[in-house]
Design an enzyme around this catalytic site. Sequence first.
Site, PDB file in Angstrom:
ATOM      1  N   CYS C 150      27.189  52.136  32.470  1.00 32.33           N
ATOM      2  CA  CYS C 150      26.208  51.346  30.928  1.00 32.33           C
ATOM      3  C   CYS C 150      26.148  51.994  29.956  1.00 32.33           C
ATOM      4  CB  CYS C 150      24.812  51.393  32.102  1.00 32.33           C
ATOM      5  SG  CYS C 150      24.586  52.483  33.204  1.00 32.33           S
ATOM      6  N   TYR C 151      25.652  53.686  30.305  1.00 30.48           N
ATOM      7  CA  TYR C 151      25.847  54.571  29.532  1.00 30.48           C
ATOM      8  C   TYR C 151      26.698  54.296  28.755  1.00 30.48           C
ATOM      9  CZ  TYR C 151      21.820  56.721  32.049  1.00 30.48           C
ATOM     10  OH  TYR C 151      20.605  57.429  32.588  1.00 30.48           O
TER      11      TYR C 151
END
Lengths: 346, 346, 346, 346
Positions: C150-151
């Site tokens: 996600c990051y």
Amino acid sequence: MIKAGIIGATGYAGGELVRILLAHKDVEIKWYGSRSYIDKKYSSVYQNMFQLVEDVCRDDNLEALADQVDVIFTATPQGFCASLINEKILSKAKVIDLSADFRIKNVKIYEEWYKIEHKAPQFIEEAVYGLPEINREKIKGARLIANPGCYPTCSTLSIYPLLKEGLIDPDTIIIDAKSGTSGAGRGAKVDNLYCEVNENIKAYGVAGHRHTPEIEEQLGYAAGKEILLNFTPHLVPMNRGILITAYASLKKDVSYEEVKAAYDKYYEKEQFVRVLDKDVCPQTKWVEGSNYVDVNFKIDPRTHRIIMMGAMDNLVKGAAGQAVQNMNLLFGLPENEGLNLVPMFP
Amino acid sequence: MIKAGIIGATGYAGGELVRILLAHKDVEIKWYGSRSYIDKKYSSVYQNMFQLVEDVCRDDNLEALADQVDVIFTATPQGFCASLINEKILSKAKVIDLSADFRIKNVKIYEEWYKIEHKAPQFIEEAVYGLPEINREKIKGARLIANPGCYPTCSTLSIYPLLKEGLIDPDTIIIDAKSGTSGAGRGAKVDNLYCEVNENIKAYGVAGHRHTPEIEEQLGYAAGKEILLNFTPHLVPMNRGILITAYASLKKDVSYEEVKAAYDKYYEKEQFVRVLDKDVCPQTKWVEGSNYVDVNFKIDPRTHRIIMMGAMDNLVKGAAGQAVQNMNLLFGLPENEGLNLVPMFP
Amino acid sequence: MIKAGIIGATGYAGGELVRILLAHKDVEIKWYGSRSYIDKKYSSVYQNMFQLVEDVCRDDNLEALADQVDVIFTATPQGFCASLINEKILSKAKVIDLSADFRIKNVKIYEEWYKIEHKAPQFIEEAVYGLPEINREKIKGARLIANPGCYPTCSTLSIYPLLKEGLIDPDTIIIDAKSGTSGAGRGAKVDNLYCEVNENIKAYGVAGHRHTPEIEEQLGYAAGKEILLNFTPHLVPMNRGILITAYASLKKDVSYEEVKAAYDKYYEKEQFVRVLDKDVCPQTKWVEGSNYVDVNFKIDPRTHRIIMMGAMDNLVKGAAGQAVQNMNLLFGLPENEGLNLVPMFP
Amino acid sequence: MIKAGIIGATGYAGGELVRILLAHKDVEIKWYGSRSYIDKKYSSVYQNMFQLVEDVCRDDNLEALADQVDVIFTATPQGFCASLINEKILSKAKVIDLSADFRIKNVKIYEEWYKIEHKAPQFIEEAVYGLPEINREKIKGARLIANPGCYPTCSTLSIYPLLKEGLIDPDTIIIDAKSGTSGAGRGAKVDNLYCEVNENIKAYGVAGHRHTPEIEEQLGYAAGKEILLNFTPHLVPMNRGILITAYASLKKDVSYEEVKAAYDKYYEKEQFVRVLDKDVCPQTKWVEGSNYVDVNFKIDPRTHRIIMMGAMDNLVKGAAGQAVQNMNLLFGLPENEGLNLVPMFP
């Protein structure tokens, strides 16, 4: 200096006891009991206490504790206090039990609702239900205090005067309660994860929550007869706070002033119960961090019912604050010592 | 008994001043100033104060106030204090200004960033920047205190020791800040509505926030040279709390112990700055309701940078608590009088 | 009709896959894998799926699954996919792995940061990093997709064009990231309880988060050289959403228009990357429930740095949505099939 | 293609209409009416719509609109629709009014509770109360739809079957309702600021909320007689969702199965009403973003009462979703067109 021991010091109610007692000028905490964190620094569990508490957590040993302290707070699961309490302990230290073990006089009802055998029924009669606004004198001389449940405290104080004064029909009481999530404790359960609670509201324990018989017993004393009522708690996405909205049929037409007078009769001299001004609805945020219960009511002439409302911080007046209020009474201190907590807003 | 007047008593910082001063044993609040609520009961605006404050709100009249009180707190919008302050007022009462009017020594920089003309530049030189951990002695003799901004307090205290000790390169500082919503004030704006803030995070004032020059000035004193840095605030869905995460390049390889020693050198004797244990990251919840700033750091040997972190309650150490800390110094009281507030968790 | 199996269907990313695939007209979910809930109705775990999903949960059996479906999604802890994947499985079904097992080309770096031995290094080279905006063509022909973290998704897409165009100095990148709590998963841990996360913000994994090497690898491709950077994630009290605020030094003075042109060059034709209008900061709420990444930037001429911002729903573009985007590419469907999700506000 | 115009497109209900209609394959939005934002890009007000909506906001002109569209949605304050509606408009376009103007058949009751004069009483009789599960056939032929209120939708659907089947005493109904804050609208009021709503719960409009007579009228039809009941709404710190907990006395002893059969009789074929499994309490999070109402009940044999519960997204089934459901019926489309929205969790 009163020496205090806390069993279950790393639960949310235990943590709140620490917060309040640290600022209490007549008390010294001697024992931070926590089975889950033995030998760990208390402030590594609750970092808010960094540099304020240097002690480590210790085992939950009631007997050892009774030799060292004047008062023991048990902020523990149901059954714990009853399974360990004995005459020796009570002869040495006052015990304030924040669990339900000694709240209900009828042991059968306790065992039915809590689904466990009561291990110390011999102390039930002696235990005093620690709601100072109602049992103040009895509390003063007690050895064992049954600290009331959060929902029962808020419910009882909101409804009590009207039953006592015979204004409402005791067979029509419905209590719809809403609680912040700290009431669910600090156990690691999926249901209490942030993402499950946030942006969500639900009822739980419908028609079966264990605080029901406790409320019924207390309100029964006020009514002078046995009561059955409906109590429905809800989980609200906030940390602290309980709001109860209660409904009952009026026995006769009454004016705002008559009902207000009934509340004032019981609470005018009470520091911790605030009867709000007309048309102001209690809000949990207005009592956050304090020992207040804010109550108010609204008459509905269309349905001949009255709506009673009460707001409270579940961890303070609903747990730790009330426990300290009881402790103050037990030791002859001013009842509000350490409890002049100004609510925090926002 | 110190008599205190609060201008802007119904804003969030003003309300927090009331909360703290009510529990301060040497202070009496004589004036609840609020232009928006003149003649309304203060406790009808903040019902948490029901039965605790009986006064009504009054106009914002600095001159009238100076005759009646020993200290005036101005928790007002930028420009207000500067437009009314004068020699007569300062000769009668101490003034603690929670706005930015007297924080910045260079009036041009003030006018450039705040887009208003400064109406009392003659008092800028005299005003003392009220960060007790750094300016304690100067504060004691002041008449006019410029109470630091919330972000600058947390940023300065988190970074100061490392600049002072020459461990970091002052030209590489980046501050990424996160604030609860009470920092945005109590004005009725769509952007601050519950539904707009909740479940949301955003940066704002990127490369242009007005706290930037204030931080640069203070850190410049520590570095012994002018500093330009990046400061990016973010709005976080919570009521209270500021967290800053700051980055800078290390001037040379340093060990954990060396950096820790630098922090300890400045903060070991400071009650309100807590340097946390190794690897513990500050959390805003651990300081909520208290006057603490929790700081810590992490060295990244891969990038030769250091990450500095600080957490604080924006309304306490970031506003009202620090103002009271300054007041205590001004009046020769113990610096922590009324400020031994145990953080509330959860 | 594409037949799909989900391993780890009762985690938050797995649940989001179900939400998206249920509305995807070309897919049928044949297998709801969940070791924790075997034989329980899926909709009893996620009651939002009541009457929408009638299946029960099944064991996590990759081999059995490969015989029955066309595509397998593994939304499982690190190491799971690598420990079970084999040639037989890959010859029968496409595998889209939402864990980190195949994201990092250098197995030593993987083992160093993830602290586990990689059990299937032979497939690392073949696996395609599933960031369609960058690797679209490679994805189309792949058998094994490493679905990005996600990051890394949000960070890479926000910074990529400026590195590619040589506008920023790759050695000065600092990424300060903020994530909603669903990113922490559905495991029952005290740290993720409502009361611990709510009204709180903290950094975690400072200078050590495992998404760091993944971001460094991807941005390294853009820069044409190895990169080391700082990445600091924070836990924010909200369910969904990632915001990244990234900082870098500009290589030369550039105008807004030049930087905007760089972003447009890469994203003008991308449906799921929205370059916002000038001065509009991305907010996580504006992309909630959708597959968008909103990006924007601000030049700071004072410090010669640029602030790059990106907002995204961590469960959609940061996990399940991107996985479906990859699936669409693998099977020759329109890339946005099932992904025209309008963000939900408020 | 149905051409639609929205009056009040920048309120929360208006925004939700846009979200739903954008994904509706048979509808084209031709008019984004918003008095507050005339000539501003719609997507600059709701940035979630960036690149999805290119239109600017336009004035609220019902007559001009009627010439250009097939259906007009009025998501406007009380009194607006009634003050502008006329025969000409109704002869050209269908009107779905999301305000209360045409919900109540007795104009005196409307004027009493809403404290405004009704400007178009001549259309009250013709208007159809748009609750499809109850009035489906009437809706199909209507020109003017009174889209139900949020609380009334959830309350009516939760209680209706039991009244219809004569299982509960209509004179004993108490509805305790809890709503997310989007129900309070997007107006800039202090009461709806983040810091005032967050970490707080309160009742409001006690014994006087304007949805009371609407609920009474609808349930009165089910009971076959006039009903008076108690309705108490509460403001909950979440964006979306309504939960109602309703209480009534049972007319006779009934089993779980009998009550379940009553619900099934009315809802078995209804897509948007889900009668949950035994002992599962509705939660607002499980219906978020969808058009579902989840209902369930619990019998309390001790008090001979039944507790009825319903959960719903106030902006979808409680406003925009139901409006689209009505539109589908008006235009002969499948009732669920554009409404197969899978609830989003978490």
